[in-house]
Scaffold this motif. Sequence first.
Motif, PDB file in Angstrom:
ATOM      1  N   ALA B  19     102.216 -74.427  30.478  1.00 24.85           N
ATOM      2  CA  ALA B  19     103.477 -74.534  29.749  1.00 24.85           C
ATOM      3  C   ALA B  19     104.026 -75.727  29.679  1.00 24.85           C
ATOM      4  CB  ALA B  19     104.237 -73.431  30.461  1.00 24.85           C
ATOM      5  N   VAL B  20     104.390 -76.077  28.604  1.00 22.97           N
ATOM      6  CA  VAL B  20     105.155 -77.503  28.262  1.00 22.97           C
ATOM      7  C   VAL B  20     106.546 -77.610  27.551  1.00 22.97           C
ATOM      8  CG1 VAL B  20     105.004 -79.701  26.952  1.00 22.97           C
ATOM      9  CG2 VAL B  20     102.923 -78.553  27.739  1.00 22.97           C
ATOM     10  N   ILE B  21     107.600 -78.077  28.263  1.00 27.00           N
ATOM     11  CA  ILE B  21     108.948 -78.131  27.856  1.00 27.00           C
ATOM     12  C   ILE B  21     109.233 -79.607  27.634  1.00 27.00           C
ATOM     13  CG2 ILE B  21     111.153 -77.691  28.580  1.00 27.00           C
ATOM     14  CD1 ILE B  21     110.161 -75.561  30.796  1.00 27.00           C
ATOM     15  N   LYS B  22     109.762 -79.563  26.323  1.00 21.88           N
ATOM     16  CA  LYS B  22     110.161 -80.998  26.027  1.00 21.88           C
ATOM     17  C   LYS B  22     111.718 -81.401  25.889  1.00 21.88           C
ATOM     18  CE  LYS B  22     105.950 -81.496  23.473  1.00 21.88           C
ATOM     19  NZ  LYS B  22     105.147 -81.631  22.215  1.00 21.88           N
ATOM     20  N   CYS B  23     112.067 -82.468  26.124  1.00 18.77           N
ATOM     21  CA  CYS B  23     113.378 -83.063  26.135  1.00 18.77           C
ATOM     22  C   CYS B  23     113.577 -84.075  25.455  1.00 18.77           C
ATOM     23  CB  CYS B  23     114.197 -82.987  27.558  1.00 18.77           C
ATOM     24  SG  CYS B  23     114.169 -81.517  28.293  1.00 18.77           S
ATOM     25  N   THR B  24     114.570 -84.533  24.704  1.00 23.15           N
ATOM     26  CA  THR B  24     114.999 -85.942  24.098  1.00 23.15           C
ATOM     27  C   THR B  24     116.160 -86.196  24.560  1.00 23.15           C
ATOM     28  OG1 THR B  24     113.505 -85.236  22.148  1.00 23.15           O
ATOM     29  CG2 THR B  24     115.239 -87.055  22.004  1.00 23.15           C
ATOM     30  N   GLN B  38     115.868 -72.808  37.975  1.00 19.85           N
ATOM     31  CA  GLN B  38     116.908 -71.669  38.166  1.00 19.85           C
ATOM     32  C   GLN B  38     116.575 -70.608  37.910  1.00 19.85           C
ATOM     33  OE1 GLN B  38     120.584 -72.322  36.149  1.00 19.85           O
ATOM     34  NE2 GLN B  38     121.984 -71.736  37.871  1.00 19.85           N
ATOM     35  N   GLU B  39     116.420 -69.869  39.330  1.00 19.64           N
ATOM     36  CA  GLU B  39     116.226 -68.262  39.054  1.00 19.64           C
ATOM     37  C   GLU B  39     117.517 -67.577  39.032  1.00 19.64           C
ATOM     38  OE1 GLU B  39     112.920 -66.944  41.666  1.00 19.64           O
ATOM     39  OE2 GLU B  39     112.984 -68.931  42.578  1.00 19.64           O
ATOM     40  N   LEU B  40     117.582 -66.341  38.523  1.00 20.21           N
ATOM     41  CA  LEU B  40     118.722 -65.630  38.082  1.00 20.21           C
ATOM     42  C   LEU B  40     119.585 -65.377  39.250  1.00 20.21           C
ATOM     43  CD1 LEU B  40     120.191 -63.967  35.877  1.00 20.21           C
ATOM     44  CD2 LEU B  40     119.117 -61.907  36.776  1.00 20.21           C
ATOM     45  N   THR B  80      99.936 -71.501  35.316  1.00 23.28           N
ATOM     46  CA  THR B  80     101.057 -70.655  35.706  1.00 23.28           C
ATOM     47  C   THR B  80     100.833 -69.303  36.427  1.00 23.28           C
ATOM     48  OG1 THR B  80     100.896 -69.757  33.544  1.00 23.28           O
ATOM     49  CG2 THR B  80     102.186 -72.009  33.716  1.00 23.28           C
ATOM     50  N   GLN B  81     101.848 -69.198  37.380  1.00 17.89           N
ATOM     51  CA  GLN B  81     101.973 -67.876  37.931  1.00 17.89           C
ATOM     52  C   GLN B  81     103.001 -67.308  37.565  1.00 17.89           C
ATOM     53  OE1 GLN B  81     101.741 -69.592  41.869  1.00 17.89           O
ATOM     54  NE2 GLN B  81      99.462 -70.671  41.548  1.00 17.89           N
ATOM     55  N   PRO B  82     103.015 -66.023  37.806  1.00 22.30           N
ATOM     56  CA  PRO B  82     104.299 -65.068  37.696  1.00 22.30           C
ATOM     57  C   PRO B  82     105.672 -65.861  38.342  1.00 22.30           C
ATOM     58  CG  PRO B  82     102.516 -63.853  38.097  1.00 22.30           C
ATOM     59  CD  PRO B  82     102.008 -65.053  38.420  1.00 22.30           C
ATOM     60  N   GLU B  83     105.445 -66.294  39.318  1.00 21.00           N
ATOM     61  CA  GLU B  83     106.870 -66.826  40.232  1.00 21.00           C
ATOM     62  C   GLU B  83     107.388 -67.890  39.603  1.00 21.00           C
ATOM     63  OE1 GLU B  83     103.851 -66.032  41.616  1.00 21.00           O
ATOM     64  OE2 GLU B  83     102.836 -67.484  43.039  1.00 21.00           O
ATOM     65  N   ASP B  84     106.489 -68.572  38.506  1.00 22.61           N
ATOM     66  CA  ASP B  84     106.934 -69.512  37.949  1.00 22.61           C
ATOM     67  C   ASP B  84     108.057 -69.143  36.858  1.00 22.61           C
ATOM     68  OD1 ASP B  84     103.637 -71.167  37.586  1.00 22.61           O
ATOM     69  OD2 ASP B  84     105.446 -71.423  38.897  1.00 22.61           O
ATOM     70  N   THR B 105     119.710 -77.478  27.312  1.00 31.03           N
ATOM     71  CA  THR B 105     120.253 -76.234  27.042  1.00 31.03           C
ATOM     72  C   THR B 105     119.427 -75.145  27.863  1.00 31.03           C
ATOM     73  OG1 THR B 105     119.230 -76.264  24.994  1.00 31.03           O
ATOM     74  CG2 THR B 105     121.526 -76.537  25.477  1.00 31.03           C
ATOM     75  N   GLY B 106     118.338 -75.771  28.306  1.00 24.63           N
ATOM     76  CA  GLY B 106     117.585 -74.648  29.126  1.00 24.63           C
ATOM     77  C   GLY B 106     116.296 -74.106  28.393  1.00 24.63           C
ATOM     78  N   THR B 107     115.126 -73.862  29.202  1.00 24.12           N
ATOM     79  CA  THR B 107     113.954 -73.245  28.619  1.00 24.12           C
ATOM     80  C   THR B 107     113.879 -72.111  29.647  1.00 24.12           C
ATOM     81  OG1 THR B 107     112.927 -74.957  27.706  1.00 24.12           O
ATOM     82  CG2 THR B 107     111.677 -72.974  28.136  1.00 24.12           C
ATOM     83  N   ARG B 108     113.843 -70.614  29.024  1.00 25.13           N
ATOM     84  CA  ARG B 108     113.626 -69.676  29.731  1.00 25.13           C
ATOM     85  C   ARG B 108     111.896 -69.325  29.845  1.00 25.13           C
ATOM     86  NH1 ARG B 108     116.079 -65.492  32.095  1.00 25.13           N
ATOM     87  NH2 ARG B 108     118.015 -66.322  31.226  1.00 25.13           N
ATOM     88  N   LEU B 109     111.430 -69.436  30.710  1.00 26.01           N
ATOM     89  CA  LEU B 109     109.681 -69.258  30.815  1.00 26.01           C
ATOM     90  C   LEU B 109     109.526 -67.916  31.515  1.00 26.01           C
ATOM     91  CD1 LEU B 109     107.021 -70.434  30.711  1.00 26.01           C
ATOM     92  CD2 LEU B 109     107.223 -71.321  33.077  1.00 26.01           C
ATOM     93  N   LYS B 110     108.934 -67.304  30.673  1.00 21.87           N
ATOM     94  CA  LYS B 110     108.156 -66.016  31.167  1.00 21.87           C
ATOM     95  C   LYS B 110     106.803 -66.038  31.238  1.00 21.87           C
ATOM     96  CE  LYS B 110     111.755 -63.222  29.061  1.00 21.87           C
ATOM     97  NZ  LYS B 110     112.248 -62.055  27.900  1.00 21.87           N
ATOM     98  N   VAL B 111     106.250 -65.702  32.413  1.00 24.36           N
ATOM     99  CA  VAL B 111     104.801 -65.839  32.743  1.00 24.36           C
ATOM    100  C   VAL B 111     104.327 -64.409  32.784  1.00 24.36           C
ATOM    101  CG1 VAL B 111     102.831 -66.640  34.249  1.00 24.36           C
ATOM    102  CG2 VAL B 111     104.940 -68.058  33.954  1.00 24.36           C
ATOM    103  N   LEU B 112     103.356 -64.059  31.901  1.00 24.50           N
ATOM    104  CA  LEU B 112     102.899 -62.666  31.865  1.00 24.50           C
ATOM    105  C   LEU B 112     101.776 -62.448  32.682  1.00 24.50           C
ATOM    106  CD1 LEU B 112     103.526 -62.339  27.743  1.00 24.50           C
ATOM    107  CD2 LEU B 112     105.182 -61.942  29.755  1.00 24.50           C
ATOM    108  N   ALA B 113     101.831 -61.367  33.382  1.00 25.86           N
ATOM    109  CA  ALA B 113     100.690 -61.179  34.306  1.00 25.86           C
ATOM    110  C   ALA B 113      99.499 -60.183  33.525  1.00 25.86           C
ATOM    111  CB  ALA B 113     101.053 -60.320  35.538  1.00 25.86           C
TER     112      ALA B 113
END
Lengths: 114, 113
Positions: B19-24, B38-40, B80-84, B105-113
């Motif tokens: 997974a790659v997340i980019k910021c400027t 940040q977890e829920l 990536t693992q589900p706990e990510d 503003t954040g990126t919601r990452l979902k790791v699908l098992a």
Amino acid sequence: DTGVSQDPRHKITKRGQNVTFRCDPISEHNRLYWYRQTLGQGPEFLTYFQNEAQLEKSRLLSDRFSAERPKGSFSTLEIQRTEQGDSAMYLCASSFLPGPFTQHFGDGTRLSIL
Amino acid sequence: GENVEQHPSTLSVQEGDSAVIKCTYSDSASNYFPWYKQELGKRPQLIIDIRSNVGEKKDQRIAVTLNKTAKHFSLHITETQPEDSAVYFCAAGAISGTYKYIFGTGTRLKVLA
């Protein structure tokens, strides 16, 4: 637990009421920050203290907001005459100067205005 | 004014993929770039940070790269693992003055098992 602690975790109040939140930073940390986080957004800076001195306030911090850190330890954030738009998560963070610049966050206080 | 843009806002990957997340960022005075997970319902927790005198930093499955000329920095998570699964925030700060962070503003990452 020696991390940043915030109290209360949740606050529900009616519009127009005053609310006060407390933050206890990590004991040796001399810098304390307040941020506000709304749903789906990143935290936004509100104000910060170095020891007991409040050194900067964001434009987001209206006259209804006041923060104190009277003895350079815990801090309080008060909101007077709450409005619907004040509903948010209020996060506190602390860090140590000089030293690592990492800010350690508390769990936040979630404010809901009815 | 000071601003940090973050993309994508949501990201779904299969377990084991990267997974790659980019910021400027906009403020040239920024020289410290932390990433928080940040977890829920939980506090933001630092996962990695980088200073402007370094181009890349790695910690096990997590790496951050910085291109100061372009004012870009990125988070890379491998294997990536589900706990990510969580919301990830980038931030920019200056190691002087207020040291306040400007967050993306954040990126919601979902790791699908």
